[in-house]
Design an enzyme around this catalytic site. Structure first.
Site, PDB file in Angstrom:
ATOM      1  N   ASP A 178       0.856  -1.167   0.000  1.00 39.06           N
ATOM      2  CA  ASP A 178       0.000   0.000   0.000  1.00 39.06           C
ATOM      3  C   ASP A 178       0.905   1.234   0.000  1.00 39.06           C
ATOM      4  OD1 ASP A 178      -2.364   1.532   0.292  1.00 39.06           O
ATOM      5  OD2 ASP A 178      -2.028   1.681   2.441  1.00 39.06           O
TER       6      ASP A 178
ATOM      7  N   ASN B 284      16.916 -40.440  18.699  1.00 40.00           N
ATOM      8  CA  ASN B 284      16.190 -39.533  17.816  1.00 40.00           C
ATOM      9  C   ASN B 284      15.794 -38.229  18.504  1.00 40.00           C
ATOM     10  OD1 ASN B 284      16.344 -41.045  15.551  1.00 40.00           O
ATOM     11  ND2 ASN B 284      14.221 -41.717  15.529  1.00 40.00           N
TER      12      ASN B 284
END
Length: 876
Positions: free
Chosen positions: A325, A710
């Site tokens: 804008d 993990n």
């Protein structure tokens, strides 16, 4: 309906009303038929639904299924640990990404609470929710318009429509029928719900309420625009599908292989498949990505960019087009005097001039002095400062004149004797002033009006005949720059004059000069546009303001394709396909409505671009929500815009977007490094299971031990990669292709050989210890340490995907070394703490066992660095 084209009587007939308003009974019937003057709300998801969304993932399904199988087999400890991992990941995602979609609620809050209406000829204050079509509404300065109205009477009526149209100046309204087609910002006989009355008074008839108002249409657009999926989320879903596919093929193949070639019980087979699923799925990766994104959010907040949706951090890094804008974003949203034109020269106003310069100018130049006097004494506006923020009470244009005049250090004794206020009917304001013992009339207004009144002009200290062609040429020059032109005139009058009339202005007025006024661009916006070009990012201005103003600002801030600016009417003539073909070739779009802005963003997205949209008004909200990254102004932006956006600029500074883009590119690079690191380490554990099954060997690690590897090591080490600094060359490169896969050919190659390398080293250490007669728990503990050391050294490799990791940045990331220290502590607990032995089935091991693990990690580092050296010229 095109209410602005209709006469008052035609509208009265269409909505069934009169100038005295609606009868009570007719209002009640209409209220029952039309409903409340409010915006309908979309049904929102419950917090539970939002939380459960984070379980909707293929790999999460694999883990949940594995946990269920563990429970069926009676292994409740392993089941609990797997489910705990799943829940932790979902909690992290929910907390980090929780975002209340309050934009529609904010739209409702912008609507007026009460309204004064005529009911059977009597003025009555009613709740705005009860308004119906046909109500006659009275409006005064300071009111919020309660519905869409067609004006039937207006008195110096000025409305600020910036939130709806994006126009920088308040609009003078009237009741005159408009015969030709007019865009939203040019319908001067209409006023719209949610806009603000700046000055004057008016009476209007309600023609639209609720969802049928212009603000209601924006509400409908907001509801119709689905939340966009960020490039990162798309890529991660694609990656998860790839992992799921590979895992499914492996499990099916291994089950068939085991049933045909191995004599395994159902329990053993199920346990092996669960171990494979748990090992191959990088459980810690979603949590790590959330943490890295969260770090990016924190960094951006310090730079005044407030991120509302975490994936938006990464989206910024891939943004190829910024749709901005104009008013308040690229410009200051403060009208300023940019040029002052006298009969002898044009003065370009420069903020850098000091007070001494201003003082000298007013003392030595009588024309400038008179312009200053006119600005000060023919002015109804005041400037105040609240909490350090400038606030203009009155007309912004007059505020600009006052601000300019205040800089010129004029000190005079003056007294206002009489005044003619500004009125759009005659387009000027005049005052009768006593200044330093003399009396003057000061006149300010539209240049065409003042030039028709004055016959003389001020030239230095002399009064000469007006040279009209000169002034017309100067007006044309400034108008081409998008400036609004005001003119000033004066004359000296006798001291006994006490009252000012319009007739006093018709003779002997002396034309002083012109003011060129505009909402100027921010300096930092000009710099940011230049930086955007360098980074390969296109900037497009999409504004509700006039075409000439938009083009002038576009030229000043450095936009490239501004000469053939398009307006909203041009967009309406095009199909979506035609708009998509031309949208990339033009950088300026003026006189646009919310629907135009939305279509433009969609057209750019059809060209395969990642689009950012900035804005501060209600009219920007649908486009902000449609864009890949919606960016709202934090200071001057409406709450609606902030709620619809993904990012809020706390300082309303366009340059902050570029700082955020830098952070976005850094985050993406670090996410990529994390994925390069996480996948090989996870797949290496899967290979341990696969090879063991193929060779008919016992599984080297249990499911719980694999989960430990993990979650703990991946989170600890991958988290450190999130703090790696930005590559110095990152902002001189074009945005990456949004279609680019995280797992390209090189990534697959790296993942494959590093997985095999880690698994091979693990088996070699395991076999060596087996020959030495080590216990199973000692072998498992040593294997865990071997993989951990391999991960530590491989993480150092992943600091640079292609370049050598042995550079000066190695010791700049303190978090990296802190994470390694934390991991050492955790692994020490694994080896030496009895409670960890009970949970994970590990044991105490000697120093020589640890030496095997360390040497294995060093081997990984050396091999990967050699590979990078050999392949660097081919993959960059």
């Amino acid at each position: 309906m095109e209410w602005y084209k209709m006469s008052t009587l035609t509208i009265f007939g269409a909505v069934g009303t009169t100038a005295d308003g609606l009868p009570v009974e007719q209002r009640k019937k209409k209220q029952e038929k039309e409903g409340e003057n409010t915006l309908s709300q979309a049904k929102e998801k419950s917090e539970l639904q939002k939380f459960m969304q984070h379980f909707n993932d293929l790999l999460i399904y694999v883990l949940i299924f594995s946990a269920v199988l563990k429970g069926i087999s009676g292994d409740f400890i392993d089941m609990s640990i797997i489910l705990l991992v799943v829940i932790i990941n979902s909690i992290i995602g929910y907390v980090q990404e929780a975002k209340a979609s309050d934009s529609l609620k904010s739209l409702n809050s912008m609507m007026s609470a009460q309204a004064i209406v005529a009911i059977e000829g009597e003025k009555t204050t009613v709740d705005s929710k009860s308004l119906v079509s046909g109500d006659i509404v009275f409006l005064n300065a300071g009111d919020i318009i309660p519905a869409d109205l067609r004006i039937i009477e207006a008195y110096n009526f000025v409305v600020d429509e910036a939130i709806l149209t994006g126009e920088s100046l308040p609009v003078e309204k009237n009741a005159i029928v408009i015969e030709q087609d007019a865009g939203l910002g040019d319908r001067v006989n209409m006023v719209y719900s949610g806009t603000l009355v700046n000055s004057g008074s008016a009476k209007g008839v309600v023609v639209e309420i609720g969802d049928d108002t212009e603000i209601g249409k924006i509400s409908q657009h907001l509801k119709s625009v689905e939340d966009s999926v960020t490039p990162l989320i798309k890529k991660m879903k694609q990656l998860n599908k790839q992992i799921f596919f590979v895992l499914t093929v492996l499990i099916i193949g291994l089950v068939l292989f085991s049933l045909i070639y191995r004599d395994m019980t159902a329990s053993e087979l199920m346990s092996s498949m669960i171990a494979l699923a748990v090992s191959a799925v990088p459980e810690g990766l979603p949590a790590v990505l959330s943490i890295i994104l969260s770090v990016g959010v924190t960094r951006m907040t310090k730079q005044h960019a407030i991120i509302k949706k975490m994936p938006a951090v990464e989206t910024l890094g891939s943004m190829g087009v910024i749709c901005s804008d104009k008013t308040g974003t690229l410009t200051k949203n403060e009208m300023e005097v940019m040029a002052v034109i006298t009969a002898t020269q044009t003065h370009i106003v420069e903020e850098e001039k000091d007070e001494a310069h201003y003082t000298e100018l007013t003392e030595t130049n009588p024309m400038i002095r008179k312009l200053v006097e006119t600005s000060l004494y023919c002015n109804d506006t005041k400037i105040t400062y609240k909490n350090g923020v400038r606030e203009i009470i009155g007309n912004p244009t007059e505020g600009a004149l006052l601000e300019w005049a205040n800089h010129l250090a004029l000190v005079e004794e003056e007294q206002t004797i009489s005044k003619i206020p500004f009125d759009s009917a005659y387009k000027y304001m005049a005052t009768l002033m006593n200044v330093e013992g003399k009396q003057y009339i000061y006149l300010k207004g539209a240049p065409d009006v003042l030039l028709s009144i004055a016959q003389k002009q001020l030239v230095s200290e002399q009064i000469e005949v007006l040279t009209l062609p000169y002034w017309e040429e100067k007006m044309s020059e400034q108008a081409k720059k998008g400036q609004r032109i005001l003119a000033a005139a004066f004359k000296e009058v006798p001291l006994d004059k006490t009252y000012l009339t319009h007739e006093d202005l018709l003779t002997d007025m002396v034309f002083i000069g012109l003011f060129g006024i505009i909402d100027p661009p921010k300096k930092e916006a000009i710099e940011a546009v230049a930086m955007s070009k360098k980074a390969g990012i296109s900037v497009k201005m999409i504004t509700g303001d006039h075409k000439d103003t938009a083009m002038a600002i576009a030229k000043e801030i450095g936009l490239t394709n501004y000469q053939h600016a398009m307006i909203g009417a041009d967009i309406e003539k095009m199909t979506d396909e035609e708009l998509a073909e031309v949208v990339m070739a033009n950088d300026v779009y003026a006189r646009t409505t919310p629907e135009h802005k939305l279509r433009l963003v969609q057209a750019i997205q059809k060209n395969g671009q990642i689009v950012g949209m900035t804005g501060d008004g209600v009219n920007d909200a649908p486009a902000l929500k449609q864009a890949d990254i919606g960016i709202a102004m934090g200071i001057k932006g409406t709450q609606v815009t902030k709620d619809a956006a993904d990012m809020v600029l706390a300082d309303d500074n366009f340059a902050t977007i570029i700082s955020a883009v830098k952070e976005g590119r850094r985050v993406y690079d670090n996410l990529k490094k994390t994925i390069y690191f996480s996948l090989p380490t996870a797949f290496a554990q899967g290979l341990l299971v696969v090879v063991s099954l193929l060779l008919d060997r016992p599984l080297p690690l249990t499911s719980v031990q694999i989960l430990w590897l993990n979650m703990v090591t991946t989170i600890t080490l991958s988290f450190a990669l999130g703090f790696e600094p930005l590559d110095p060359t990152a902002m001189s490169k074009k945005p990456r292709d949004p279609k680019e896969n995280i797992l390209n050919a090189y990534a697959i190659f790296r993942t494959a050989y590093v997985s095999i390398l880690l698994a091979t080293l693990g088996f070699m250490v395991n076999d060596f210890l087996a020959k030495q007669g080590s216990s199973e728990t000692a072998m498992q503990t040593t294997l865990i340490m071997t993989i951990v050391c391999g991960q530590v050294f491989y993480m150092l490799n992943c600091r640079e995907i292609h370049k050598s990791a042995l550079n000066k940045g190695l010791f700049q990331n303190s978090v990296l070394w802190l994470s390694i220290a934390v991991l050492i502590v955790l692994q020490a607990l694994l080896i030496f703490a009895p409670f960890m032995h009970n949970i994970l089935g590990t044991t105490r091991i000697d120093l020589n066992y640890l030496a095997f693990a360390f040497l294995s990690g060093l081997v990984v580092f050396v091999i990967v660095e050699l590979e990078k050296l050999l392949t660097r010229s081919f993959v960059q």
